[in-house]
Each structure stands twice: as C-alpha cells, then as structure tokens.
Design a protein around this motif. Structure first.
Motif, PDB file in Angstrom:
ATOM      1  N   ASP A  56       0.938  -1.115   0.022  1.00 36.38           N
ATOM      2  CA  ASP A  56      -0.025  -0.005  -0.058  1.00 36.38           C
ATOM      3  C   ASP A  56       0.693   1.199  -0.002  1.00 36.38           C
ATOM      4  N   GLN A  57       2.144   1.252   0.508  1.00 35.41           N
ATOM      5  CA  GLN A  57       2.788   2.607   0.794  1.00 35.41           C
ATOM      6  C   GLN A  57       4.015   2.383  -0.120  1.00 35.41           C
ATOM      7  N   TYR A  58       4.504   1.324  -0.413  1.00 37.89           N
ATOM      8  CA  TYR A  58       5.740   1.349  -1.279  1.00 37.89           C
ATOM      9  C   TYR A  58       5.545   0.458  -2.675  1.00 37.89           C
ATOM     10  N   ASP A  59       4.668   0.410  -3.169  1.00 36.50           N
ATOM     11  CA  ASP A  59       4.134  -0.190  -4.357  1.00 36.50           C
ATOM     12  C   ASP A  59       4.829  -1.456  -4.598  1.00 36.50           C
ATOM     13  N   CYS A  60       5.016  -2.295  -3.538  1.00 33.36           N
ATOM     14  CA  CYS A  60       5.699  -3.391  -3.388  1.00 33.36           C
ATOM     15  C   CYS A  60       7.049  -3.633  -3.566  1.00 33.36           C
ATOM     16  N   ARG A  61       7.717  -2.302  -3.381  1.00 33.78           N
ATOM     17  CA  ARG A  61       8.893  -2.332  -3.462  1.00 33.78           C
ATOM     18  C   ARG A  61       9.804  -2.260  -2.022  1.00 33.78           C
ATOM     19  N   ILE A  62      10.672  -2.773  -1.791  1.00 27.29           N
ATOM     20  CA  ILE A  62      11.357  -2.862  -0.217  1.00 27.29           C
ATOM     21  C   ILE A  62      12.436  -1.857  -0.198  1.00 27.29           C
ATOM     22  N   PRO A  63      11.965  -0.767   0.663  1.00 25.56           N
ATOM     23  CA  PRO A  63      13.022   0.256   0.881  1.00 25.56           C
ATOM     24  C   PRO A  63      14.391  -0.013   1.085  1.00 25.56           C
ATOM     25  N   GLU A  64      15.332   0.789   0.562  1.00 23.27           N
ATOM     26  CA  GLU A  64      16.774   0.480   0.874  1.00 23.27           C
ATOM     27  C   GLU A  64      17.355   1.200   2.336  1.00 23.27           C
ATOM     28  N   ASP A  65      16.670   2.265   2.650  1.00 23.35           N
ATOM     29  CA  ASP A  65      17.248   2.884   3.970  1.00 23.35           C
ATOM     30  C   ASP A  65      16.617   2.276   5.137  1.00 23.35           C
ATOM     31  N   THR A  66      17.672   1.970   6.001  1.00 22.26           N
ATOM     32  CA  THR A  66      17.464   1.604   7.240  1.00 22.26           C
ATOM     33  C   THR A  66      16.387   2.436   8.076  1.00 22.26           C
ATOM     34  N   GLU A  67      16.113   3.642   7.974  1.00 21.63           N
ATOM     35  CA  GLU A  67      15.203   4.296   8.604  1.00 21.63           C
ATOM     36  C   GLU A  67      13.791   3.896   8.270  1.00 21.63           C
ATOM     37  N   SER A  68      13.564   3.714   6.773  1.00 22.12           N
ATOM     38  CA  SER A  68      12.201   3.189   6.450  1.00 22.12           C
ATOM     39  C   SER A  68      11.998   1.682   6.856  1.00 22.12           C
ATOM     40  N   LEU A  69      13.068   1.005   6.687  1.00 20.22           N
ATOM     41  CA  LEU A  69      12.717  -0.432   6.922  1.00 20.22           C
ATOM     42  C   LEU A  69      12.428  -0.625   8.046  1.00 20.22           C
ATOM     43  N   ILE A  70      13.078   0.163   9.115  1.00 19.79           N
ATOM     44  CA  ILE A  70      12.593  -0.278  10.849  1.00 19.79           C
ATOM     45  C   ILE A  70      11.206   0.197  10.985  1.00 19.79           C
ATOM     46  N   THR A  71      10.442   1.072  10.060  1.00 18.72           N
ATOM     47  CA  THR A  71       9.113   1.394  10.560  1.00 18.72           C
ATOM     48  C   THR A  71       8.210   0.164  10.043  1.00 18.72           C
ATOM     49  N   LEU A  72       8.435  -0.884   9.173  1.00 22.62           N
ATOM     50  CA  LEU A  72       7.718  -1.910   8.959  1.00 22.62           C
ATOM     51  C   LEU A  72       7.495  -2.850  10.033  1.00 22.62           C
ATOM     52  N   PRO A  73       6.301  -3.375  10.123  1.00 28.80           N
ATOM     53  CA  PRO A  73       6.068  -4.411  11.152  1.00 28.80           C
ATOM     54  C   PRO A  73       7.144  -5.404  11.336  1.00 28.80           C
ATOM     55  N   MET A  74       7.288  -6.026  12.580  1.00 25.58           N
ATOM     56  CA  MET A  74       8.384  -6.900  12.668  1.00 25.58           C
ATOM     57  C   MET A  74       9.764  -6.619  12.154  1.00 25.58           C
ATOM     58  N   VAL A  75      10.129  -5.347  11.797  1.00 28.83           N
ATOM     59  CA  VAL A  75      11.646  -5.168  11.243  1.00 28.83           C
ATOM     60  C   VAL A  75      12.233  -4.430  12.405  1.00 28.83           C
ATOM     61  N   GLY A  76      13.302  -4.926  12.805  1.00 24.60           N
ATOM     62  CA  GLY A  76      14.223  -4.073  13.780  1.00 24.60           C
ATOM     63  C   GLY A  76      15.598  -3.929  12.781  1.00 24.60           C
ATOM     64  N   ARG A  77      16.755  -3.342  13.694  1.00 24.96           N
ATOM     65  CA  ARG A  77      17.840  -2.865  12.980  1.00 24.96           C
ATOM     66  C   ARG A  77      18.569  -4.120  12.415  1.00 24.96           C
ATOM     67  N   LYS A  78      18.549  -5.567  13.106  1.00 21.63           N
ATOM     68  CA  LYS A  78      19.208  -6.398  12.494  1.00 21.63           C
ATOM     69  C   LYS A  78      18.475  -6.930  11.377  1.00 21.63           C
ATOM     70  N   THR A  79      16.910  -7.013  11.296  1.00 24.75           N
ATOM     71  CA  THR A  79      16.292  -7.339   9.994  1.00 24.75           C
ATOM     72  C   THR A  79      16.629  -6.612   8.997  1.00 24.75           C
ATOM     73  N   ALA A  80      16.709  -5.284   9.042  1.00 26.71           N
ATOM     74  CA  ALA A  80      17.111  -4.106   8.294  1.00 26.71           C
ATOM     75  C   ALA A  80      18.476  -4.429   7.584  1.00 26.71           C
ATOM     76  N   ALA A  81      19.265  -4.734   8.458  1.00 28.28           N
ATOM     77  CA  ALA A  81      20.758  -4.904   8.019  1.00 28.28           C
ATOM     78  C   ALA A  81      20.899  -6.122   7.277  1.00 28.28           C
ATOM     79  N   CYS A  82      20.250  -7.200   7.622  1.00 23.25           N
ATOM     80  CA  CYS A  82      20.264  -8.427   7.000  1.00 23.25           C
ATOM     81  C   CYS A  82      19.730  -8.227   5.302  1.00 23.25           C
ATOM     82  N   VAL A  83      18.684  -7.466   5.333  1.00 22.62           N
ATOM     83  CA  VAL A  83      18.261  -7.170   3.939  1.00 22.62           C
ATOM     84  C   VAL A  83      19.220  -6.450   2.986  1.00 22.62           C
TER      85      VAL A  83
END
Length: 218
Positions: A107-134
């Motif tokens: 709904d917010q990213y047109d099915c694209r996964i954002p690259e920046d950590t700040e956007s990634l960690i706003t996603l449900p269940m995503v913290g710094r570790k998950t963001a860094a892995c992606v």
C-alpha cells in the motif's frame, strides 16, 4: 589480551566457510528455489526471530511454496499463514507481523522494499538486525547485521565489550572497514553454528583461537 585483527579473522573464516549464510539458508543447505532477493531475505529474517535456523528454513519453504510474493502474502488469511510458518514458533504473532508488513509494502511502497534503514525499521516486525540483513544480503549495501551469534562471539573474542546488539553493531562498525561490514554476519553466524556453539565451543578446531580472549583465558 590477545592481539586481534578482525579482517584477519574474517579472512580465515572465509577460507573455511566459503559463502557464509543468511537467515534460513546456509552454504550447506541452500534451496535453489529461493534467491537472496529483498523479499525472500526480509520474510526469512522475520521468521528467524527467536528460533533455530532449521526451523526458519522449514517455515520459509512452507510459506514461499504457497505464497511467493508481497501481494500474495498481503492478501493471505493470517490463520493460514500461521499454520504454514508454525515450525518457526510464535505462529500467530509472526503471521500477523508478516501479513501486515506485506500490506504496508503493497500500500505504501508499491511492493518495493525500501533500501534505507530508517524506512525499513518502520515496517512491522523489522528492527535494526532485520534491516541490516536485507541491506547486506539482498541489496549489497555494506551493513553490520548483529544477531545472537554475532553479539555473543564478538564479546567472547574480546572484539567488543557491549551489553546489547545495537551497541555491538556500532562498535563493530567503528572497528571494521566499511567494505567488510557485511562479512561479519556472513561468517560469524557460520562460526557460531559450526565451531563456537553455545555451551559446546570447539576451541580445538577454531581457526581464530590465537586471537580469541575466551579461548586464551580458559
């Protein structure tokens, strides 16, 4: 205290562990059906929270066989997702988080996964570790991904002296050249699975034993 060079440590581990691993996959058990793209790495890393690697693999295989896109998971019944990912533990909690995460991405990213950590960690269940892995495994962006293996081993070796994974992340960033950041998780995780096993450490087989405070102080 042992003299240590994290780049030398990583080089020795690289010789032993080849390509290393990412959550739910390792160099000995890669499923060729799932590529390390942002979608698969994101969902597998969420599933890997508070469970073992084998359980993550089973759960992600079940889920991706049935629902293999952001759109498909976003529209999937939470109860059905929970049954598919049950091997990873906390099935309802993780199912709600994964479905909601995919809905936000749709709904917010047109099915694209954002690259920046700040956007990634706003996603449900995503913290710094998950963001860094992606970022590291799926986007080739240098990142220090600190899971329980990395936090434990870095402190055991005496590379850092930190109380929590976030502090470990920043300490390792200061200690390691940026171009080697992604190697830390890739090889420390394999080291924790094969040699530096919790409560069953095989120091006699360790390729960095001469630089490890824990081994030298035993």
């Amino acid at each position: 205290m042992a003299e240590k060079d994290i780049c030398v440590m990583l080089d020795r581990m690289a010789e032993e562990y080849n390509q290393g691993c990412y959550p739910g996959r390792n160099s000995e058990g890669l499923n060729p059906e799932w590529e390390p793209d942002p979608f698969h790495v994101l969902i597998a890393t969420i599933l890997s929270q508070r469970t073992k690697d084998d359980n993550t693999r089973k759960a992600s295989d079940n889920l991706f066989h049935k629902y293999d896109s952001i759109e498909a998971i976003a529209d999937a019944p939470i109860e059905e997702v929970a049954e598919l990912i049950r091997p990873a533990g906390f099935p309802m909690q993780k199912a709600k988080g994964i479905v909601n995460c995919c809905r936000v991405l749709r709904d917010q990213y047109d099915c694209r996964i954002p690259e920046d950590t700040e956007s990634l960690i706003t996603l449900p269940m995503v913290g710094r570790k998950t963001a860094a892995c992606v970022r590291s495994y799926a986007m080739n962006i240098p990142s220090v991904c600190v899971d329980t293996h990395v936090h434990r081993i870095a402190n055991l070796m005496g590379l850092v002296s930190t109380k929590d994974p976030e502090a470990t992340e920043f300490a390792l960033m200061d200690l390691t050249p940026r171009e080697r950041w992604s190697d830390i998780n890739r090889y420390f995780v394999r080291h924790g699975q094969v040699i530096c096993i919790p409560n069953h450490m095989r120091c006699d087989r360790c390729m960095v034993v001469d630089m490890c405070d824990h081994a030298l102080n035993r």
